[in-house]
Design an enzyme around this catalytic site. Structure first.
Site, PDB file in Angstrom:
ATOM      1  CG  LEU A   1      -1.840   1.206   1.366  1.00 21.08           C
ATOM      2  CD1 LEU A   1      -2.832   1.267   0.213  1.00 21.08           C
ATOM      3  CD2 LEU A   1      -2.583   1.170   2.706  1.00 21.08           C
TER       4      LEU A   1
ATOM      5  NE  ARG B   1       2.628  18.170  14.481  1.00 20.97           N
ATOM      6  CZ  ARG B   1       1.956  17.559  15.434  1.00 20.97           C
ATOM      7  NH1 ARG B   1       1.057  16.635  15.117  1.00 20.97           N
ATOM      8  NH2 ARG B   1       2.169  17.865  16.713  1.00 20.97           N
TER       9      ARG B   1
ATOM     10  N   GLY C   1       4.753  -5.671  -9.851  1.00 18.06           N
ATOM     11  CA  GLY C   1       3.799  -6.262 -10.774  1.00 18.06           C
ATOM     12  C   GLY C   1       2.442  -5.593 -10.750  1.00 18.06           C
TER      13      GLY C   1
ATOM     14  CB  SER D   1      11.637  -6.815  -3.269  1.00 17.25           C
ATOM     15  OG  SER D   1      10.439  -6.463  -2.565  1.00 17.25           O
TER      16      SER D   1
ATOM     17  CB  SER E   1      18.310   0.132 -12.117  1.00 22.30           C
ATOM     18  OG  SER E   1      18.933  -0.481 -10.998  1.00 22.30           O
TER      19      SER E   1
ATOM     20  CG  ASP F   1       7.146  -0.682 -11.200  1.00 22.11           C
ATOM     21  OD1 ASP F   1       8.019  -1.560 -11.304  1.00 22.11           O
ATOM     22  OD2 ASP F   1       6.803  -0.180 -10.107  1.00 22.11           O
TER      23      ASP F   1
END
Length: 312
Positions: A13, A29, A41, A140, A186, A255
């Site tokens: 998330l 803050r 994916g 990963s 990369s 991605d």
């Protein structure tokens, strides 16, 4: 049936916030929080779907964050198959610092997956891969998963005649020995994979071709950030320039590159054209906040309107 199937063993998330300044000890803050379904994916599936491709996202999910990730994927109308796990799907935090324009990224390791949970993922992949033209294994590997897991994925794809695209790092990358159609490291990941500095393009091409000559992949596409993309096959190599853009967020750009390349290949385009489309997708992603998707029209406009410089 899906043309592109993505596998995400360690989704997240993605939480993105803004803060005036990031500094130790004081409370930071935050404001302007946004939530996106993330993980390699998952991002590839969302971006490929935005570009009009038929996709199916296979991902592990656990706990309330896993439920939230699936809700976000469903809200984007991306077909998906969640694989329930006992652990809790991780969160990733990105903080955009207003005072400097810097971006800070905090990435958690993810839940430990049991052997049974890993087998369920592989069994589901074996069933779903047969009708897929491409399988994208990206991101990963979470704790508990053996480094050779993606090689097991490669063996399944080879038996199902699905072309496998892998974008990963660490052991997941170094333990790949065969069966990969396209590998997308990369330059840092390529350096870590071969254990050499790779200070110039000649060395980078040689390292990529070494992986091809060893039978580990047919094509290696190396992302170079602002310097563009290096495309290496057994016989040829070329470097395509990046497109100029004012970046809003760099999260997910790699991605998007993968998604654009695979969408182009699924359309039957030659590799150089597909990589150009991937660069256009990555550029479009750089202009969106968090890991939010872009529109196909944005990618097509960039693809049609920019002459990518090619070096050899």
């Amino acid at each position: 049936m899906p043309v592109i199937l993505t596998l995400t063993m360690n989704p997240a998330l993605d939480v993105t916030v803004e803060a005036d300044r990031v500094q130790p000890t004081d409370k930071i803050r935050c404001r302007a929080e946004r939530y996106d379904a993330g993980g390699g994916g998952v991002n590839v599936a969302r971006f490929a779907h935005a570009m009009g491709a038929d996709v199916l996202a296979v991902l592990t999910v656990g706990g309330p964050t896993g439920k939230h990730v699936v809700e976000l994927i469903d809200a984007a109308s991306v077909p998906n198959v969640p694989v329930a796990v006992q652990g809790i799907t991780r969160q990733s935090l990105t903080v955009n610092e207003g005072a400097t324009g810097q971006q800070y990224r905090f990435v958690l390791p993810g839940p430990v997956l049991t052997a049974g949970e890993q087998r369920r993922c592989l069994d589901l992949l074996a069933d779903a891969a047969a009708p897929a033209d491409f399988v994208v294994a990206s991101g990963s590997l979470p704790p508990g998963v053996a480094p050779d897991f993606y090689q097991r994925v490669a063996d399944i794809c080879r038996g199902r005649n699905a072309r496998l695209v892998v974008d990963t790092s660490g052991g997941g990358l170094t333990q790949l020995t065969s069966g990969v159609f396209l590998l997308k490291p990369s330059v840092r990941e390529l350096r870590e994979c071969v254990g050499r500095p790779l200070d110039c393009e000649t060395e980078q091409v040689a390292a990529a071709r070494g992986l091809i000559d060893a039978g580990r992949a047919e094509v290696v596409v190396v992302s170079l950030g602002a310097e563009g993309v290096l495309v290496v096959t057994a016989r040829e190599s070329s470097r395509l320039s990046a497109m100029p853009v004012t970046a809003v967020s760099g999260v997910g750009a790699g991605d998007a590159l993968v998604a654009g390349v695979v969408v182009g290949l699924a359309r039957g385009w030659p590799l150089p054209t597909a990589v150009r489309y991937g660069i256009a997708a990555a550029t479009a992603k750089l202009g969106t906040p968090g890991t939010s998707a872009f529109s196909r029209a944005e990618v097509d406009c960039l693809f049609d309107g920019f002459d990518v410089t090619v070096g050899r």
